[in-house]
Motif scaffolding. Structure first.
Motif, mmCIF file in Angstrom:
data_model
loop_
_atom_site.group_PDB
_atom_site.id
_atom_site.type_symbol
_atom_site.label_atom_id
_atom_site.label_comp_id
_atom_site.label_asym_id
_atom_site.label_seq_id
_atom_site.Cartn_x
_atom_site.Cartn_y
_atom_site.Cartn_z
ATOM 1 N N SER A 195 28.262 -21.140 52.465
ATOM 2 C CA SER A 195 27.828 -20.708 53.693
ATOM 3 C C SER A 195 27.726 -21.923 54.701
ATOM 4 C CB SER A 195 26.261 -20.469 53.349
ATOM 5 O OG SER A 195 25.752 -21.636 52.935
ATOM 6 N N ASP A 196 28.621 -22.887 54.464
ATOM 7 C CA ASP A 196 28.788 -24.084 55.395
ATOM 8 C C ASP A 196 29.479 -23.319 56.910
ATOM 9 O OD1 ASP A 196 28.454 -25.921 53.697
ATOM 10 O OD2 ASP A 196 30.434 -26.329 53.012
ATOM 11 N N LEU A 207 32.442 -18.914 61.594
ATOM 12 C CA LEU A 207 31.355 -19.083 62.543
ATOM 13 C C LEU A 207 30.627 -20.426 62.236
ATOM 14 C CD1 LEU A 207 29.630 -15.558 62.286
ATOM 15 C CD2 LEU A 207 31.103 -16.387 63.850
ATOM 16 N N LEU A 208 29.659 -20.966 63.109
ATOM 17 C CA LEU A 208 28.913 -22.005 63.005
ATOM 18 C C LEU A 208 27.834 -21.483 62.088
ATOM 19 C CD1 LEU A 208 28.540 -23.750 66.485
ATOM 20 C CD2 LEU A 208 30.276 -23.933 64.541
ATOM 21 N N ALA A 251 24.051 -17.192 63.479
ATOM 22 C CA ALA A 251 25.392 -17.832 63.559
ATOM 23 C C ALA A 251 26.176 -17.367 64.675
ATOM 24 C CB ALA A 251 26.020 -17.275 61.978
ATOM 25 N N LEU A 252 26.188 -16.124 64.755
ATOM 26 C CA LEU A 252 27.058 -15.480 66.021
ATOM 27 C C LEU A 252 26.689 -15.996 67.391
ATOM 28 C CD1 LEU A 252 29.208 -13.581 66.450
ATOM 29 C CD2 LEU A 252 27.500 -11.627 66.652
ATOM 30 N N PRO A 288 32.683 -20.802 71.671
ATOM 31 C CA PRO A 288 33.113 -19.662 71.966
ATOM 32 C C PRO A 288 34.777 -19.481 71.446
ATOM 33 C CG PRO A 288 33.052 -20.827 73.900
ATOM 34 C CD PRO A 288 32.139 -21.499 72.836
ATOM 35 N N ASP A 289 35.326 -20.710 71.479
ATOM 36 C CA ASP A 289 36.785 -20.727 71.004
ATOM 37 C C ASP A 289 37.212 -20.258 69.618
ATOM 38 O OD1 ASP A 289 35.478 -23.193 70.541
ATOM 39 O OD2 ASP A 289 37.149 -23.907 69.219
ATOM 40 N N LEU A 290 36.071 -20.345 68.630
ATOM 41 C CA LEU A 290 36.270 -20.074 67.352
ATOM 42 C C LEU A 290 36.443 -18.389 67.322
ATOM 43 C CD1 LEU A 290 33.832 -22.113 65.449
ATOM 44 C CD2 LEU A 290 36.163 -22.394 65.480
#
Ligand code: ADE
Length: 225
Positions: A167-168, A174-175, A211-212, A220-222
């Protein structure tokens, strides 16, 4: 897993291996980490490991011979999946690369210093080159510590709650969602009600949304990749 780290500054690497998850993983036998002082294979009475570069550029270069002898000595004892050189012009390190490396058995991490290492080692001995970011460090040691930490925490048994490394941030692209602990209210700042609801389904939905949202806002690059 076994990690062999080759450096001219073993003391710089000792401390990061002696704390927190990396230290516990070694005590549990999840990983063995050996730090090798390149000077063991230094040349002459002064155990010389560096010399001026050909071509007149200022700065010292780690010599081909000590590096070659150090790596081949290790390779005579076991086979290595990768001989990794930490360098600013290597492939950019990220979570998918950490995941891949965590599946290997034996890895050598080679730390450069000064101007770098004799290029023949990069051509003939090194199998992978990793950069931890687009900036130049004084040597590969701090980068090796970063790579080691990122890999070791993924090894089964390194973290007691096995799901926690999954969940990292970055694991699912995602963050991570925000986290809170007791008390539920401090200074009038309240923990979101949903986390106190005791409803795992609602909590999971909220965490996924967070997360989203955080990824859209901060990285946003991710989402593009
Ligand atoms: N050595 C010097 N700079 C580095 C970087 N950014 N990543 C990995 N190793 C390095």
């Amino acid at each position: 897993m076994r990690l062999d780290i080759i450096t001219v500054l073993p003391d710089l690497l000792a401390s990061p291996m002696q704390h927190s998850i990396v230290s516990r993983a070694q005590k549990k036998g999840v990983v063995e980490i050996f730090i090798h002082d390149l000077r063991q294979f230094g040349i002459g009475n002064y155990r010389k490991v560096d010399d001026y570069g050909f071509g007149g550029d200022a700065g010292m270069v780690l010599m081909v011979e000590p590096l070659y002898n150090m790596v081949t000595t290790l390779q005579q004892e076991r086979s290595y999946d990768e001989v990794i050189y930490l360098a600013p012009d290597g492939e950019l390190f990220d979570q998918p690369m950490a995941n891949q490396l965590s599946c290997l058995q034996n890895i050598i991490l080679l730390c450069g210093h000064y101007k770098g290492i004799d290029h023949r080692i990069r051509e003939h001995v090194v199998t992978k080159e990793i950069s931890i970011g687009n900036y130049v460090l004084s040597g590969g040691e701090l980068a090796a510590a970063v790579v080691t930490d990122a890999i070791v925490r993924l090894l089964p048994g390194a973290i007691s709650d096995e799901t926690s490394a999954l969940s990292d941030s970055f694991q699912d692209g995602l963050l991570a969602p925000p986290v809170y602990s007791r008390p539920a209210e401090f200074n009038g700042w309240r923990v979101p009600d949903v986390l106190l609801s005791g409803n795992p389904k609602l909590i999971k939905t909220w965490q996924d949304e967070q997360a989203l949202e955080r990824t859209k806002m901060l990285r946003p690059d991710l989402l593009d990749s």
